[in-house]
Design a protein around this motif. Structure first.
Motif, PDB file in Angstrom:
ATOM      1  N   GLN A 170     -12.039   6.319  10.185  1.00  0.00           N
ATOM      2  CA  GLN A 170     -10.600   6.662   9.958  1.00  0.00           C
ATOM      3  C   GLN A 170     -10.219   7.420   8.762  1.00  0.00           C
ATOM      4  O   GLN A 170     -10.187   6.562   7.688  1.00  0.00           O
ATOM      5  CB  GLN A 170      -9.476   5.366  10.302  1.00  0.00           C
ATOM      6  CG  GLN A 170      -8.172   5.760  10.071  1.00  0.00           C
ATOM      7  CD  GLN A 170      -7.199   4.378  10.078  1.00  0.00           C
ATOM      8  OE1 GLN A 170      -7.672   3.336  10.020  1.00  0.00           O
ATOM      9  NE2 GLN A 170      -5.822   4.658  10.164  1.00  0.00           N
ATOM     10  N   PHE A 182      -7.543   8.582   6.818  1.00  0.00           N
ATOM     11  CA  PHE A 182      -6.042   8.690   6.444  1.00  0.00           C
ATOM     12  C   PHE A 182      -5.860   8.666   4.779  1.00  0.00           C
ATOM     13  O   PHE A 182      -5.238   9.708   4.049  1.00  0.00           O
ATOM     14  CB  PHE A 182      -5.205   7.659   7.317  1.00  0.00           C
ATOM     15  CG  PHE A 182      -4.882   7.885   8.430  1.00  0.00           C
ATOM     16  CD1 PHE A 182      -5.669   8.781   9.159  1.00  0.00           C
ATOM     17  CD2 PHE A 182      -3.905   7.129   9.236  1.00  0.00           C
ATOM     18  CE1 PHE A 182      -5.418   8.920  10.528  1.00  0.00           C
ATOM     19  CE2 PHE A 182      -3.682   7.336  10.438  1.00  0.00           C
ATOM     20  CZ  PHE A 182      -4.315   8.154  11.121  1.00  0.00           C
ATOM     21  N   SER A 183      -6.242   7.575   4.207  1.00  0.00           N
ATOM     22  CA  SER A 183      -5.969   7.269   2.752  1.00  0.00           C
ATOM     23  C   SER A 183      -6.448   8.261   1.881  1.00  0.00           C
ATOM     24  O   SER A 183      -7.771   8.646   1.988  1.00  0.00           O
ATOM     25  CB  SER A 183      -6.354   5.906   2.420  1.00  0.00           C
ATOM     26  OG  SER A 183      -5.572   4.788   3.065  1.00  0.00           O
ATOM     27  N   GLY A 207      -1.984   6.310  -0.315  1.00  0.00           N
ATOM     28  CA  GLY A 207      -2.057   5.279   0.571  1.00  0.00           C
ATOM     29  C   GLY A 207      -0.785   4.654   1.228  1.00  0.00           C
ATOM     30  O   GLY A 207      -0.644   5.139   2.179  1.00  0.00           O
ATOM     31  N   SER A 208       0.105   4.057   0.537  1.00  0.00           N
ATOM     32  CA  SER A 208       1.264   3.711   1.016  1.00  0.00           C
ATOM     33  C   SER A 208       2.083   4.870   1.475  1.00  0.00           C
ATOM     34  O   SER A 208       2.851   4.985   2.333  1.00  0.00           O
ATOM     35  CB  SER A 208       1.952   2.660   0.175  1.00  0.00           C
ATOM     36  OG  SER A 208       1.259   1.629  -0.131  1.00  0.00           O
ATOM     37  N   TRP A 260     -11.592   4.828   0.926  1.00  0.00           N
ATOM     38  CA  TRP A 260     -11.553   3.441   1.798  1.00  0.00           C
ATOM     39  C   TRP A 260     -11.759   3.535   2.914  1.00  0.00           C
ATOM     40  O   TRP A 260     -11.268   2.951   3.822  1.00  0.00           O
ATOM     41  CB  TRP A 260      -9.887   2.652   1.498  1.00  0.00           C
ATOM     42  CG  TRP A 260      -9.441   2.772   0.162  1.00  0.00           C
ATOM     43  CD1 TRP A 260      -8.109   3.238  -0.460  1.00  0.00           C
ATOM     44  CD2 TRP A 260     -10.135   2.169  -0.975  1.00  0.00           C
ATOM     45  NE1 TRP A 260      -8.145   2.979  -1.542  1.00  0.00           N
ATOM     46  CE2 TRP A 260      -9.322   2.222  -2.079  1.00  0.00           C
ATOM     47  CE3 TRP A 260     -11.308   1.591  -1.383  1.00  0.00           C
ATOM     48  CZ2 TRP A 260      -9.500   1.992  -3.577  1.00  0.00           C
ATOM     49  CZ3 TRP A 260     -11.427   1.204  -2.654  1.00  0.00           C
ATOM     50  CH2 TRP A 260     -10.668   1.374  -3.645  1.00  0.00           C
ATOM     51  N   GLY A 269     -13.692   2.986   5.966  1.00  0.00           N
ATOM     52  CA  GLY A 269     -14.378   2.057   6.481  1.00  0.00           C
ATOM     53  C   GLY A 269     -15.419   2.554   7.375  1.00  0.00           C
ATOM     54  O   GLY A 269     -15.015   3.190   8.211  1.00  0.00           O
ATOM     55  N   SER A 314       0.326  -2.187   3.053  1.00  0.00           N
ATOM     56  CA  SER A 314       0.545  -3.641   2.242  1.00  0.00           C
ATOM     57  C   SER A 314       1.568  -4.638   2.593  1.00  0.00           C
ATOM     58  O   SER A 314       2.393  -4.096   3.123  1.00  0.00           O
ATOM     59  CB  SER A 314       0.377  -3.216   0.840  1.00  0.00           C
ATOM     60  OG  SER A 314       1.814  -2.681   0.563  1.00  0.00           O
ATOM     61  N   GLN A 323       3.865  -5.612   0.672  1.00  0.00           N
ATOM     62  CA  GLN A 323       5.183  -5.124   0.213  1.00  0.00           C
ATOM     63  C   GLN A 323       5.725  -4.041   1.191  1.00  0.00           C
ATOM     64  O   GLN A 323       7.059  -4.151   1.282  1.00  0.00           O
ATOM     65  CB  GLN A 323       4.949  -4.334  -1.279  1.00  0.00           C
ATOM     66  CG  GLN A 323       4.522  -5.677  -2.222  1.00  0.00           C
ATOM     67  CD  GLN A 323       3.299  -6.025  -2.349  1.00  0.00           C
ATOM     68  OE1 GLN A 323       2.464  -5.518  -1.637  1.00  0.00           O
ATOM     69  NE2 GLN A 323       3.018  -7.048  -3.215  1.00  0.00           N
TER      70      GLN A 323
END
Ligand SMILES: Cc1cc2nc3c(=O)[nH]c(=O)nc-3n(C[C@H](O)[C@H](O)[C@H](O)COP(=O)(O)OP(=O)(O)OC[C@H]3O[C@@H](n4cnc5c(N)ncnc54)[C@H](O)[C@@H]3O)c2cc1C
Length: 401
Positions: free
Chosen positions: A128, A130-131, A136-137, A161, A163, A386, A388
């Motif tokens: 994937q 995306f980031s 990121g967020s 990141w 994976g 995350s 938050q």
């Protein structure tokens, strides 16, 4: 709320149990138990998926028309629970839960025919993308570009990141196809062959010493235009659809129940002053609290699965489950490591994990992978959004703040 299983569901549970007893190779479950579940990796996961495919069970979450099982939510939950109890490897969530629903919901027929069967058969590994280093967020600020030139997109940028990218055949990427419009409106959803010239995968070694994460560089990668999913500029909507699936799946109920059982095993095996730690009042208090929290989470998930009506927005509910699930995962891993003390520090080489005959005799089997899981559990409150950010979503969508 009544959670008693129907007769049919009980029979289904027995069928799954029998299948696992007869078809899950002992070596596969031994290895899966010793590795943290994020570390199961391509070979272990796809090997198991092929076995499930032979029974027609490789896609529990897909509709039947695309080769899925067509199971109810409750059947899927039972299946997942039994797989965890038996120690089966995790299913490849990136392919089965994230990209496949996007392809069968928004992709063309040709894309469905091309991409879905290899996922079902356990022939491909997906990642994937995306980031990005500065997105990121705040994913909408992503800067990887895809420019249409003739019948190809030319892709430039970097993802981080990512994976499993080191083993991936394919990746699904959010890319910017238009920078003239509002950030969210200029994003598209592109499928990229990871063997394409211009794709470079650089490893990032995690705190547990394992290689799971990567930075992916895309330099003038030529991607056929027919690998764009859905409409150009609608990638943000498809990404949101996908992330909601990710968060619902990230409640981690069954992994947490599995880890709680392991915690019990450790507490029964580890002794203090001649008595199992399970009899220590301080420990039992912590254990009981976690057991109650896991049960409460399970009931919350079951309420969602059985379609209990709620006034809250479904995305806010998914965020609550993700928030609690990932927090619990960390607490359980922490207590396991506390109980094991110095034994948790015993590092296991890949050879020891792979070959049961080489497993060391200086430490109990239940200590294997505990420190690795504890360390990697730190990430559970980051990936998939995350803590938050989840709290922000709940505040906005559930309470209108
Ligand atoms: C183990 C692991 C696996 C991953 N796998 C993948 C993958 O396969 N593919 C992929 O694309 N990505 C993956 N990710 C990336 C993951 O989605 C991001 O790390 C995550 O979205 C957070 O983004 P960030 O790391 O850029 O942190 P930032 O967004 O920079 O956040 C930094 C801190 O600021 C806080 N913060 C940010 N915005 C807000 C806000 N609006 N309100 C309050 N606080 C805020 C965050 O909570 C965090 O504490 C993975 C991450 C991890 C750790």
């Amino acid at each position: 709320m009544e959670f008693t299983l129907t007769k049919e569901e009980q029979a289904f549970r027995q069928e799954v149990r029998d299948f696992l007893r007869d078809n899950l190779p002992a070596a596969t479950s031994r290895r899966a138990k010793r590795l943290g579940y994020l570390m199961h990796g391509r070979e272990l996961v796809l090997g198991w998926l092929k076995i499930l495919h032979s029974k027609g069970w490789s896609a529990p979450n897909w509709p039947e028309q695309h080769g899925g099982t067509g199971w109810t939510e409750m059947q899927r939950f039972i299946f997942e629970e039994e797989c965890w109890i038996a120690g089966a490897p995790a299913l490849p969530m990136t392919a089965l839960t994230l990209v496949a629903p996007v392809i069968y919901t928004y992709g063309t027929e040709a894309q469905q025919v091309r991409f879905l069967p290899p996922i079902l058969k356990g022939d491909v590994w997906w990642c994937q993308g995306f980031s990005e280093p500065n997105a990121g967020s705040d994913l909408a600020s992503l800067r990887t570009t895809a420019k249409l030139e003739g019948d190809h997109y030319i892709v430039n940028g970097t993802k981080i990141w990512t994976g499993g990218a080191q083993d991936a055949d394919w990746g699904f990427f959010l890319v910017r196809t238009n920078s003239e419009v509002k950030a969210q409106k200029g994003i598209s959803f592109l499928l990229i062959d990871m063997k394409s010239p211009g794709v470079t995968v650089r490893p990032i070694i995690s705190i547990n010493g394992e290689h799971h994460l990567n930075q992916v560089f895309l330099d003038n990668v030529r991607v056929p235009a027919d690998q764009l999913v859905g409409e150009s500029g609608k990638g943000w909507d498809y990404g949101k659809f996908l992330l909601e699936n990710e968060r619902t799946a990230s409640a981690f109920v069954n992994p947490s129940k599995h880890e709680l059982a392991k915690l019990h095993e450790i507490a029964t095996g580890e002794m203090r002053d001649g008595k199992p730690l399970l009899q220590d009042p301080e420990f039992s208090r912590r254990f009981a609290r976690l057991a109650i929290e896991v049960q409460a989470l399970e009931y919350s998930v079951l309420r969602v699965l059985t379609g209990e009506k709620t006034t809250y927005h479904s995305i806010a509910v998914a965020s609550v489950l993700k928030l609690h699930g990932s927090d619990l995962q960390q607490k359980i891993a922490e207590l396991q490591v506390d109980l094991l003390g110095p034994k948790a520090l015993r590092a296991f080489t890949p050879e020891e994990n792979d070959d049961p005959d080489r497993f060391p005799v200086d430490v109990e089997d239940y200590a294997a992978g505990r420190m690795s899981d504890y360390l990697i559990a730190r990430a559970a409150t980051i990936y998939g959004g995350s803590q938050q950010v989840q709290r922000g979503i709940i505040a906005k969508l559930a309470f209108g703040l």
